[in-house]
Design an enzyme around this catalytic site. Sequence first.
Site, PDB file in Angstrom:
ATOM      1  N   GLU A  45       0.826  -1.214   0.000  1.00 49.34           N
ATOM      2  CA  GLU A  45       0.000   0.000   0.000  1.00 49.34           C
ATOM      3  C   GLU A  45       0.858   1.261   0.000  1.00 49.34           C
ATOM      4  O   GLU A  45       0.508   2.247  -0.643  1.00 49.34           O
ATOM      5  CB  GLU A  45      -0.968  -0.001   1.192  1.00 49.34           C
ATOM      6  CG  GLU A  45      -2.125  -0.979   1.039  1.00 49.34           C
ATOM      7  CD  GLU A  45      -3.012  -0.675  -0.175  1.00 49.34           C
ATOM      8  OE1 GLU A  45      -3.056   0.473  -0.628  1.00 49.34           O
ATOM      9  OE2 GLU A  45      -3.654  -1.619  -0.683  1.00 49.34           O
ATOM     10  N   TYR A 128      -6.340   6.914   3.752  1.00 44.19           N
ATOM     11  CA  TYR A 128      -6.586   5.853   2.765  1.00 44.19           C
ATOM     12  C   TYR A 128      -5.803   4.595   3.121  1.00 44.19           C
ATOM     13  O   TYR A 128      -6.342   3.486   3.170  1.00 44.19           O
ATOM     14  CB  TYR A 128      -6.220   6.317   1.333  1.00 44.19           C
ATOM     15  CG  TYR A 128      -6.135   5.112   0.435  1.00 44.19           C
ATOM     16  CD1 TYR A 128      -7.303   4.514  -0.038  1.00 44.19           C
ATOM     17  CD2 TYR A 128      -4.915   4.503   0.160  1.00 44.19           C
ATOM     18  CE1 TYR A 128      -7.244   3.348  -0.788  1.00 44.19           C
ATOM     19  CE2 TYR A 128      -4.850   3.345  -0.587  1.00 44.19           C
ATOM     20  CZ  TYR A 128      -6.018   2.774  -1.062  1.00 44.19           C
ATOM     21  OH  TYR A 128      -5.959   1.609  -1.783  1.00 44.19           O
ATOM     22  N   ASP A 146      -9.836   4.468  -3.454  1.00 45.10           N
ATOM     23  CA  ASP A 146      -8.745   4.968  -4.295  1.00 45.10           C
ATOM     24  C   ASP A 146      -9.344   5.467  -5.621  1.00 45.10           C
ATOM     25  O   ASP A 146     -10.571   5.567  -5.766  1.00 45.10           O
ATOM     26  CB  ASP A 146      -7.692   3.874  -4.519  1.00 45.10           C
ATOM     27  CG  ASP A 146      -8.204   2.725  -5.385  1.00 45.10           C
ATOM     28  OD1 ASP A 146      -9.413   2.688  -5.697  1.00 45.10           O
ATOM     29  OD2 ASP A 146      -7.392   1.870  -5.763  1.00 45.10           O
TER      30      ASP A 146
END
Length: 354
Positions: A45, A128, A146
């Site tokens: 990520e 996020y 996203d």
Amino acid sequence: MRDTAQAADLLSWYDQHARALPWRVPPAESRAGHRPDPYHIWMSEVMLQQTTVAAVKEYFTRFTTLWPTVQDLAAADDARVMGEWAGLGYYARARNLLKCARVVVADHGGQFPDTREALLKLPGIGPYTAAAIASIAFNRVETVVDGNVERVMARLFDIHTPLPAAKPELTEKAALMTPGDRPGDYAQAVMDLGATICTPRSPACGICPWVAPCAARAAGTAAELPKKTPKKPKPTRVGVAYIARRADGAFLLETRPDRGLLGGMLGWPGSDWAEEVPDHSPPVEADWRDPGAEALHTFTHFHLRLAIRVADLPRGSNPERGQFLPPERFRPSDLPTVMRKAFDLARASFVDMS
Ligand code: SF4
């Protein structure tokens, strides 16, 4: 109210069509209760922030081979990690990667926290990324939004408000769609749908598991969504980089300050970058040559035209800036992309390297 039927349709599609990704636990194994390694999900990520899956795969594999556990990474040499990150861009991520690994080892016994709130407190983890790790690694019900998810939600609900103003509405829709069952797989399924079917230019609605409920498909507006507020054109900045080689083959390099663009990365000494070349002086007195080429590079907020000056230095040279890196320790691949472009252009000016 959460729409569990639509989530179930998407999960059935995901069970058949999930992308094989090196950090991912395939859906069959996930259904059997296997969870991915949080270290792998965190690493992927962080790398995926601002970078495509295709570019990240190779870096992810190399990093997890070099440093198989968070403890290994926490103990790694900073310069080595920055060097391996070179080319991936957004170098603050690499510095934060190291900081975060060290905090996880020092403060959390080497275990990543398993909630969004606790993950958010770690270096380099924003809203996020915290939601993505909590969802994918720990199967928490979190809203993971996203660019792929934004596009899918804008189309599914036929939302015409331009981005970024549409973000809160798209996030609200995404939250309503997230199921309590297999939320981690669901988060990855929406991303896969956006990456492989509901693509930016030509969505393949005919094979989409959400074709029936999709409002943009019904309205014929899918290809024009999501709308985006036009971006201002990027300004151009200019600067000068000095590439010097000593008679023993050592190159004069410097580690850039931790803060700022390319922070902590190796680079050629040079001027600041501005609209006009700022006042500056070379790092060492020498007979500087102009190879007649500029390194061109585009950063997030500006284009850069980097002029290059090249010099051969005698042994015993005493620069005001930078350190000499012996030839056996100099790897052009450790340089960030713009510095590598400058080096590639300068090579021909060194007689034995052309
Ligand atoms: S039907 Fe088409 S536009 Fe709607 S979600 Fe599926 S691929 Fe995207």
